[in-house]
Write an enzyme that holds these catalytic residues in place. Structure first.
Site, PDB file in Angstrom:
ATOM      1  N   GLY A 534     -20.537  -8.804 -15.409  1.00 32.53           N
ATOM      2  CA  GLY A 534     -19.154  -9.343 -15.149  1.00 32.53           C
ATOM      3  C   GLY A 534     -18.845 -10.640 -15.133  1.00 32.53           C
ATOM      4  CG  ASP A 535     -15.106 -11.443 -12.974  1.00 35.12           C
ATOM      5  OD1 ASP A 535     -15.753 -10.418 -12.354  1.00 35.12           O
ATOM      6  OD2 ASP A 535     -14.145 -11.485 -12.632  1.00 35.12           O
ATOM      7  CD  GLU A 536     -19.286  -9.189  -9.060  1.00 28.22           C
ATOM      8  OE1 GLU A 536     -18.228  -8.532  -8.531  1.00 28.22           O
ATOM      9  OE2 GLU A 536     -20.363  -8.685  -9.193  1.00 28.22           O
TER      10      GLU A 536
END
Length: 613
Positions: A534-536
């Protein structure tokens, strides 16, 4: 004396082609595939007992049930068995001369019920469990894969299975680890599904928190159907060990299949895995030479086997073959000269015979090779000691590896990997070694590509969760010895979902790559920037002097992300919330440091980027 080298070379080549030649004759003459001759050759190669030989002669068909929707391992497509297990059964069928007949089913539980009620004889891919052992026996496992947990992309990293026992988890009905996990974690809230696709669909709808299955199959399903919504969030410290399951009232079939599985070499296994596990890699292979070799061996095998149709022992076959080879030296000379592998004979450390392919592989001409004082200039310096030791052991009659990998050194200084197969022979009445050399550069490149894909994120090319955990454990071991502080940073993009919803996933992917490139420029060589999904992102700092150094890096990251990202005419702004943890103040294990950093990141996100935690 050159006849000796041709005889020995054909012996090595025919070891891998004899079964092919026999099957060709059987097919051409219209006899059943499990004829007396084939069974005798099979018995010699696999060391089958008389009882097992008689069983194969009587057994016409082995009925097979499979999981109809478990790609890339196996499936049923248009009433045909496809996937990795189908290719393995093809290899076994060639070795044993038997036919495998698919019994189609609609689900894995139906396949289990069929083999339990003896409608099927085997399951090509299954893992032993206490429940299954009441009606099945199992061969040696031939595929071993790790178990992972998949979640939707907004879920945090999962360090281990106990962290999510209070959540509802999905598994496939009837799978081995469904049974194991129910026994080990009776308190676990498990929902069972008929197929992996059904389970991941429920996961996408948030009907379950996570879904557990093996890495290969979940990656296959995510890539094909769920790439925008589901990610792999953690690994379970367990492996799925798969072999052939055989009905337990047929022990003779079990022993035969176990011997066949153990006889499968590494090259066919590599070809099957490369075929079904998605790696974009193009191989070039000179099939013209290959088919010339196959045709020559096939013709020789046909002439020989048509005359000696009553083969009782494999050794007797070789003795009779040697008599015919003396009458056909020119045919075998052509076979050696056109072989795709390099062929050399070494005696007293010198090359005394080389074929044209060996000259091509080394960059030297024929006379230059034969005039060398020793063969060692052809070997990379770091591999010379091992190569010489194996050569001397073989000459002395001591145990030495018949086949192993090494490094070749060409005349122009190029080093590349080879696979060497060596045997002891007599050359001019003195001991020597016959060596078959294969260039395995393409295979090694394919293995490297597979390893890179397994350890890196496909989108950003950053290390993924597994490589991060490996480096984190190494850094912790060093930090414990030196008591040197280290830090872990957990970074999450602010407003990333809004970017995806507003501009689409293509722009979201470009933003992730842009953020990765900017932050990577701030890293030291010893630091690791990894994408967790994801955006991690997670940053590993194996050496930090003071807390101020961590805060300075966070400030530099914030400053680097202040400038908008420009994608053609579109301008996109993105910032990040960063939390961190320190060793040993906030924890002494990888799981503790990641959890604290993750928690602190959420504190930062709630307070706003002007705060820190």
């Amino acid at each position: 004396m050159r006849k000796s080298i041709y005889i020995a070379i054909l012996f090595v080549l025919l070891q891998t082609s004899l079964t092919f030649a026999q099957n060709s004759i059987d097919s051409a003459s219209g006899r059943p595939i499990n004829s007396e001759e084939t069974l005798n050759v099979t018995a010699s190669l696999l060391e089958l007992t008389n009882e097992e030989i008689a069983y194969l002669a009587q057994k016409k068909t082995i009925k097979v049930c499979v999981d109809p929707g478990w790609m890339p391992f196996e499936a049923v497509s248009n009433n045909k068995h496809v996937g990795m297990s189908a290719d393995y059964l093809d290899l076994v069928a060639q070795k044993l001369g038997v036919n495998f007949q698919l019994v189609p089913t609609e689900s894995w539980p139906e396949s289990l019920e069929n083999v339990k009620s003896r409608k099927c004889d085997i399951l090509p891919l299954a893992m032993a469990t206490p429940g299954r052992k009441t009606y099945l026996n199992f061969t040696t496992p031939y595929i071993v894969i790790p178990l992972v947990i998949a979640t939707t992309k907004e879920k945090p990293f999962i360090a281990d299975l106990p962290d999510v026992l209070h959540h509802r988890m999905g598994l496939v009905k009837g799978y081995a680890f469904t049974e194991f996990l129910r026994m080990e974690y009776p308190e676990m809230d498990i929902t069972e599904f008929d197929t992996i696709y059904d389970g991941l669909t429920a996961l996408e709808k948030n009907e379950i928190y996570g879904f557990i299955d093996n890495l290969t199959t979940i990656s296959y399903e995510i890539t094909h159907y769920f790439s925008s919504s589901i990610k792999i969030s953690g690994r379970i410290n367990r492996n799925w060990e798969l072999g052939i399951a055989v009905r337990n009232d047929d022990p003779v079939l079990l022993h035969i299949l176990d011997k066949a599985v153990k006889s499968i070499g590494s090259n066919p296994v590599q070809e099957i895995h490369s075929k079904w596990i998605a790696v974009t890699y193009e191989h070039q292979f000179d099939y013209s030479i290959f088919w010339k070799v196959v045709a020559a061996v096939g013709v020789v095998g046909f002439l020989f086997l048509s005359r000696y149709r009553k083969v009782n022992r494999f050794n007797k076959t070789l003795q009779d073959l040697n008599m015919r080879l003396k009458e056909s030296e020119e045919s075998f000379r052509s076979l050696v000269d056109n072989a795709h592998e390099g062929i050399v004979v070494v005696q007293n450390k010198r090359l005394v015979f080389v074929n044209p392919r060996a000259c091509e592989m080394t960059g030297y001409d024929h006379d230059a090779l034969l005039n060398m004082e020793t063969f060692l200039p052809l070997i990379a310096p770091e591999a010379r000691e091992t190569m010489m030791a194996n050569h001397l052991k073989r000459l002395a009659g001591k145990e030495a590896p018949v086949r192993y990998e090494s490094q070749f050194l060409k005349r122009d200084g190029t080093v590349y990997p080879i696979e060497l197969t060596g045997v002891l022979i007599r050359w001019k009445n003195n001991p020597a070694t016959l060596n078959i050399l294969s260039d395995i550069s393409e295979r090694k490149a394919s293995e490297d590509a597979v390893r890179f894909m397994a350890l890196h994120d496909n989108l950003t090319r950053l290390p993924n969760r597994y490589l991060l955990m490996e480096r984190l454990e190494q850094s912790l071991a060093q930090a414990r010895r030196s008591r040197q502080p280290m830090a872990v940073l957990f970074m999450d993009l602010d407003g990333f979902k809004q970017v995806n919803d507003t501009y689409g996933h293509d722009v979201g992917d470009k933003l992730l790559k842009g953020v990765a490139q900017r932050v990577q420029k701030l890293m030291r060589d010893s630091d690791t920037l990894a994408r967790m999904g994801g955006d991690e992102f997670v940053i590993l700092l194996p050496q930090v002097d003071h807390l101020s150094g961590v805060e300075t890096l966070i400030s530099r990251i914030d400053k680097a992300l202040q400038l908008p990202f420009q994608f053609d005419s579109l301008e996109v702004k993105s910032r990040a919330s960063v939390g961190f943890s320190l060793f040993p103040e906030n924890g002494e294990t990888a799981e503790e440091l990641l959890r604290v950093a993750d928690q602190n990141m959420y504190v930062v996100k709630q307070k706003g980027r002007s705060k820190s935690a």
